[in-house]
Design a protein around this motif. Structure first.
Motif, PDB file in Angstrom:
ATOM      1  N   ALA A 170       0.834  -1.203   0.000  1.00 29.28           N
ATOM      2  CA  ALA A 170       0.000   0.000   0.000  1.00 29.28           C
ATOM      3  C   ALA A 170       0.871   1.256   0.000  1.00 29.28           C
ATOM      4  N   ARG A 171       0.315   2.357  -0.533  1.00 28.01           N
ATOM      5  CA  ARG A 171       0.967   3.657  -0.459  1.00 28.01           C
ATOM      6  C   ARG A 171      -0.081   4.754  -0.576  1.00 28.01           C
ATOM      7  N   VAL A 172       0.305   5.978  -0.200  1.00 25.49           N
ATOM      8  CA  VAL A 172      -0.632   7.101  -0.242  1.00 25.49           C
ATOM      9  C   VAL A 172      -0.083   8.196  -1.148  1.00 25.49           C
ATOM     10  N   PHE A 173      -1.003   9.046  -1.663  1.00 30.24           N
ATOM     11  CA  PHE A 173      -0.673  10.200  -2.496  1.00 30.24           C
ATOM     12  C   PHE A 173      -1.301  11.418  -1.816  1.00 30.24           C
ATOM     13  N   LEU A 174      -0.524  12.080  -0.975  1.00 27.38           N
ATOM     14  CA  LEU A 174      -1.078  13.121  -0.122  1.00 27.38           C
ATOM     15  C   LEU A 174      -1.622  14.303  -0.909  1.00 27.38           C
ATOM     16  N   ASP A 175      -0.942  14.707  -1.997  1.00 30.60           N
ATOM     17  CA  ASP A 175      -1.351  15.914  -2.703  1.00 30.60           C
ATOM     18  C   ASP A 175      -2.689  15.757  -3.407  1.00 30.60           C
ATOM     19  N   GLN A 176      -3.104  14.522  -3.693  1.00 31.82           N
ATOM     20  CA  GLN A 176      -4.393  14.299  -4.346  1.00 31.82           C
ATOM     21  C   GLN A 176      -5.396  13.614  -3.430  1.00 31.82           C
ATOM     22  N   GLY A 177      -4.993  13.297  -2.207  1.00 30.41           N
ATOM     23  CA  GLY A 177      -5.914  12.675  -1.268  1.00 30.41           C
ATOM     24  C   GLY A 177      -6.315  11.268  -1.652  1.00 30.41           C
ATOM     25  N   ASN A 178      -5.388  10.518  -2.272  1.00 33.80           N
ATOM     26  CA  ASN A 178      -5.689   9.155  -2.702  1.00 33.80           C
ATOM     27  C   ASN A 178      -4.768   8.149  -2.025  1.00 33.80           C
ATOM     28  N   GLN A 179      -5.190   6.882  -2.071  1.00 34.71           N
ATOM     29  CA  GLN A 179      -4.395   5.813  -1.480  1.00 34.71           C
ATOM     30  C   GLN A 179      -4.631   4.521  -2.243  1.00 34.71           C
ATOM     31  N   ASN A 180      -3.538   3.802  -2.526  1.00 32.30           N
ATOM     32  CA  ASN A 180      -3.620   2.450  -3.066  1.00 32.30           C
ATOM     33  C   ASN A 180      -3.481   1.463  -1.922  1.00 32.30           C
ATOM     34  N   GLY A 181      -4.407   0.530  -1.828  1.00 30.66           N
ATOM     35  CA  GLY A 181      -4.302  -0.510  -0.825  1.00 30.66           C
ATOM     36  C   GLY A 181      -3.316  -1.583  -1.248  1.00 30.66           C
ATOM     37  N   ALA A 182      -3.081  -2.540  -0.374  1.00 26.30           N
ATOM     38  CA  ALA A 182      -2.193  -3.661  -0.675  1.00 26.30           C
ATOM     39  C   ALA A 182      -2.967  -4.732  -1.438  1.00 26.30           C
ATOM     40  N   ASN A 183      -2.248  -5.511  -2.250  1.00 25.24           N
ATOM     41  CA  ASN A 183      -2.873  -6.601  -2.997  1.00 25.24           C
ATOM     42  C   ASN A 183      -1.871  -7.742  -3.108  1.00 25.24           C
TER      43      ASN A 183
END
Length: 708
Positions: free
Chosen positions: A479-492
């Protein structure tokens, strides 16, 4: 592929129209070339004598052909070969069979971090004997099809070259002072060496305005931002070659580099009924990486055995911090994301080549071990202090142990028709540690079959069908986050590599004194396509979609103006169209690939004024991307979309080549547009629409290069 598809009809039309335009002069030119080759025309111009046909139907260029360009190195020379572009060498899945369309003295490059461009730029022009452009299927190197450049070099004494690169951007007041490269090459007995240092020094950024509106177009917020950035990458490399005998040669390649990336954006935000705010977004990346690769080739039995080894390692820390300050004195709000990752790859490969049944055979085996260890941390700003919050799904390790064996054969069926085929199996074991530990095993067939047909000298057609297996980006599993766009990818932890059937058609036609033209069409049917997919219970992650298709159409043409009475002038034209199709995993509707470039056009004019050291030119470039798709938003981010620049060059300023460029003359900008939904975009209403435009301004660049 159906011969009546629009892309193939377009390819046929382009080839036909180009050939018709230069048809009559070309026929005369071919006759002249034939006379020159059989010795009946002793008055041929030097440039014509510098181009000839090879025994296998390719085209050979000697250094005299490139004299008007005053090249400093082999890369400068290859750039001026009509209609040729360096391709392949993506550095992804192991070493595998050759896929980069450049050879040096008939040998493929075993380094992954050192690209063909890197190594060619370190070969002084005076050591290039000739450059041959041939069809890869005619060579005894499995994996090569279409146009391949084989650069033949000579040894010799000590020589070196250097280039200084600088530039500035007035709008953002950003300067580049320290870019460039220096290399030295030579030989000590049987040991040949090339040593190089390089500094990539890039400054970028923009100044602009953004607007956020509601679904009805009512303005909610205005953003005024300044976003400068810097990228510096110092590196050092060594390429050593030792000839034990005429039949035994060994190579050792060493490289080391560091990377410094910083982008610091400040933004003033205001709007009706809102508290004025200042937002700071800082992104920083620090990386160190090295690579060691070696190979040795020697006779064994009826053939030759080549052993290759490679070890690479990369360690980096990425940090993103987002802080908002309020004009009314309220407490600052903010977040921070840190990713500390180590990645490595270790490869051992063996290739045995021999001739049997009037064909070239190869049996190869490869073992590759890839690894990623990452610790990801997430923080929240509370009372002026960043406090860590739980983010276990961003931390973990991923390893892949992969083994493959492939048998290949290459054969000239007739003097005009060549055939190449390969087949084998890949075995892979992927393990993941951390919050979502998992282990999976895969067994996949790999291989290809290709035909190369040369109806006449200067005209060749190649067709290849290939079964390919892609390489996972291990970071997509975590998982990781993208703070400037307010998004997050979960783990898979169920993510698997893509597989595809690829059909590749390439047509090359020399146009005599007019230049050359190349058309290629690549169609891919992809299984387990990787994209952002919705997760059960909410959220999203990088995941697999059952199937997708992609078709690339590329047309590259070089047209010389000598027949029009403008010697030394030429134009390079490039057209790329990409058609993609995948069924959206959220709403089930077919759409294009997320964020994929769908078209690219380039026209570049250069005029080397005869009997002078002056060259000038211009180019114009257009590119456009598809929208990107996430669970809760759709958007597009791109630059330009049109850029243009001009340059002037003097090839002998006290023995140096001096080049000056002015870029972005048409005022290309940076764009970011997105529509954000109040939940999932398939069922929930629009929450807001954001449109941002950044002015980039003019870009000025300078370079000074020379030899020593």
């Amino acid at each position: 592929m159906d011969a009546n598809t629009p892309l193939l009809r377009l390819a046929s039309s382009l080839l036909a129209s180009t050939a018709l335009w230069v048809g009559a002069p070309l026929a005369a030119q071919e006759s002249d070339v034939e006379q020159a080759m059989d010795g009946t025309d002793t008055a041929a111009a030097p440039a014509e004598q510098a181009v000839s046909t090879t025994a296998d139907g390719g085209t050979s260029y000697t250094p005299e052909y490139f004299a008007q360009f005053a090249p400093r190195n082999a890369l400068d020379m290859l750039r001026e070969v009509p209609g040729f572009n360096i391709q392949g060498g993506d550095g992804n899945r192991g070493l595998g069979q050759a896929d980069e369309n450049v050879l040096i003295n008939g040998e493929r490059l075993s380094s992954k971090s050192d690209s063909a461009r890197d190594q060619l730029a370190r070969i002084p022009a005076d050591k290039v004997v000739r450059i041959e452009i041939v069809d890869g299927t005619t060579l005894d190197i499995p994996g090569l099809t279409g146009q391949v450049a084989n650069i033949f070099t000579s040894g010799g004494g000590l020589s070196g070259q250097f280039e200084w690169r600088g530039g500035f951007r007035p709008l953002t007041d950003r300067q580049e002072y320290f870019g460039g490269e220096a290399s030295v090459s030579g030989a000590i007995g049987k040991l040949g060496y090339t040593l190089a240092i390089e500094m990539t020094n890039n400054r970028f950024g923009g100044v602009g305005t953004g607007f956020i509106s509601d679904a009805n177009g009512t303005l909610i917020e205005t953003q005024e931002f300044y976003s400068p950035g810097a990228f510096d990458q110092p590196s050092a490399s060594a390429n050593l070659k030792y000839d034990f005998s005429d039949d035994v040669t060994a190579n050792l390649n060493l490289s080391y580099e560091k990377e410094f990336f910083d982008r610091n954006q400040t933004e003033f935000q205001f709007g009706p009924g809102l508290i004025d705010r200042n937002e700071r977004s800082d992104r920083k990346n620090r990386e160190t990486q090295y690579e060691i690769s070696a190979d040795i080739e020697f006779p064994l039995g009826p053939g030759t055995l080549k052993l290759i080894g490679l070890e690479s390692f990369e360690s980096g820390v990425f940090t993103q911090t987002l802080v908002t300050e309020f004009a009314d004195g309220s407490d600052d709000q903010g977040d921070r994301f840190i990713s500390d990752a180590d990645e490595g790859e270790r490869i051992g490969r063996a290739e045995y080549n021999w001739n049997m049944f009037d064909a070239d055979w190869q049996i190869s085996g490869e073992a590759a071990f890839n690894r990623l260890d990452r610790v990801a941390s997430l923080f929240e700003l509370t009372a002026g202090t960043f406090t860590e919050i739980a983010f276990p799904e961003g931390t973990g390790g991923v390893t892949e142990d992969r083994y493959e064996s492939i048998l290949s054969v290459s054969k000239q069926i007739t003097d005009k028709l060549g055939f190449q085929a390969s087949g084998g199996m890949e075995f892979s074991n992927i393990k993941q540690t951390g919050a979502a530990a998992n282990a999976r095993k895969f067994k996949r067939p790999k291989g290809s079959a290709s035909l190369a047909w040369r109806p006449e000298n200067g005209f060749d057609i190649s067709l290849e069908l290939r079964r390919a297996v892609g390489q996972l980006s291990f970071g997509d599993v975590l998982a990781r986050v993208f703070l400037d766009q307010g998004n997050q990818n979960g783990a898979n932890n169920e993510l698997v590599p893509e597989q595809s059937w690829d059909l590749d058609l390439e047509i090359n036609k020399t146009l005599g004194e007019w230049g050359s033209t190349t058309v290629s069409v690549v169609h891919r049917r992809i299984e387990d396509f990787i994209d952002v997919i919705p997760l059960t219970g909410g959220g999203e992650a990088r995941g697999n979609i059952d199937k997708a298709t992609r078709t690339d159409f590329d047309w590259n043409t070089t047209l010389k103006f000598d027949p029009l009475g403008i010697p030394g002038a030429q134009v390079d034209l490039e057209l790329q169209i990409v058609k993609t199709n995948v069924r959206d995993p959220l709403d089930g509707i077919e759409r294009v690939f997320s964020g994929q470039r769908n078209q690219r056009y380039r026209a570049e004019f250069r005029h080397d004024i005869p009997r002078s050291d002056i060259a000038y030119g211009t180019n114009i470039f257009y590119s456009r991307n598809n929208q990107y798709f996430r669970r809760g938003e759709v958007g597009r981010e791109y630059e330009g979309p049109t850029f243009a620049n001009i340059f002037i060059e003097h090839k002998d300023v006290f023995g140096l080549t001096v080049n000056a460029q002015a870029g972005n003359l048409l005022g290309g900008k940076g764009f970011f547009d997105r529509t954000v939904y109040d939940g999932s975009r398939d069922v929930d209403p629009v929450l807001f629409v954001e449109n941002r435009t950044a002015r980039i301004g003019p870009i000025f660049r300078f370079s000074v290069s020379g030899n020593f």
